[in-house]
Motif scaffolding. Structure first.
Motif, mmCIF file in Angstrom:
data_model
loop_
_atom_site.group_PDB
_atom_site.id
_atom_site.type_symbol
_atom_site.label_atom_id
_atom_site.label_comp_id
_atom_site.label_asym_id
_atom_site.label_seq_id
_atom_site.Cartn_x
_atom_site.Cartn_y
_atom_site.Cartn_z
ATOM 1 N N ARG A 37 0.838 -1.214 0.000
ATOM 2 C CA ARG A 37 0.000 0.000 0.000
ATOM 3 C C ARG A 37 0.867 1.257 0.000
ATOM 4 O O ARG A 37 0.597 2.215 -0.735
ATOM 5 C CB ARG A 37 -0.922 0.014 1.229
ATOM 6 N N GLN A 38 1.915 1.253 0.822
ATOM 7 C CA GLN A 38 2.816 2.402 0.875
ATOM 8 C C GLN A 38 3.512 2.626 -0.465
ATOM 9 O O GLN A 38 3.639 3.771 -0.924
ATOM 10 C CB GLN A 38 3.857 2.213 1.979
ATOM 11 N N ARG A 40 2.426 1.718 -3.422
ATOM 12 C CA ARG A 40 1.437 2.191 -4.397
ATOM 13 C C ARG A 40 1.168 3.683 -4.201
ATOM 14 O O ARG A 40 1.088 4.439 -5.179
ATOM 15 C CB ARG A 40 0.157 1.379 -4.277
ATOM 16 N N LYS A 41 1.029 4.114 -2.957
ATOM 17 C CA LYS A 41 0.803 5.536 -2.671
ATOM 18 C C LYS A 41 1.994 6.364 -3.135
ATOM 19 O O LYS A 41 1.831 7.423 -3.747
ATOM 20 C CB LYS A 41 0.570 5.734 -1.177
ATOM 21 N N GLN A 42 3.197 5.871 -2.858
ATOM 22 C CA GLN A 42 4.397 6.579 -3.278
ATOM 23 C C GLN A 42 4.450 6.702 -4.803
ATOM 24 O O GLN A 42 4.816 7.750 -5.334
ATOM 25 C CB GLN A 42 5.639 5.860 -2.759
ATOM 26 N N GLU A 45 2.233 9.457 -5.981
ATOM 27 C CA GLU A 45 2.853 10.763 -5.739
ATOM 28 C C GLU A 45 3.954 11.044 -6.756
ATOM 29 O O GLU A 45 4.067 12.166 -7.264
ATOM 30 C CB GLU A 45 3.406 10.818 -4.312
#
Length: 79
Positions: A37-38, A40-42, A45
């Motif tokens: 999840r981290q 994918r979020k990165q 961004e």
């Protein structure tokens, strides 16, 4: 939820075990899902920043390269 079987290097497996042993995560699966999840979020961004940089470059507003702008941004963020 999809089940997967993955192979880990010994150092990565030991790190995962250590994280679970601290009781922050209930299982290695929970930790791996959180890491994904981290990541994918990165990536979202990074894609947003890349699009902004390309738009700025194409507008003629700056002649700096993406690499230069990114380096300047990182230096501002990290003091």
């Amino acid at each position: 939820m999809a089940r997967q079987s993955i192979s880990l290097t010994e150092p990565n497996d030991e790190w995962l075990k250590a994280q679970v042993d601290t009781k922050e995560y209930a299982s290695k699966s929970e930790l791996v899902n959180d890491l994904i999840r981290q990541a994918r979020k990165q990536q979202i961004e990074i894609d947003w920043i890349r699009a902004k940089l390309e738009k700025a470059e194409n507008s003629g507003f700056t002649s700096d390269s993406k690499a230069t702008i990114l380096a300047q941004s990182k230096s501002l963020l990290h003091g």
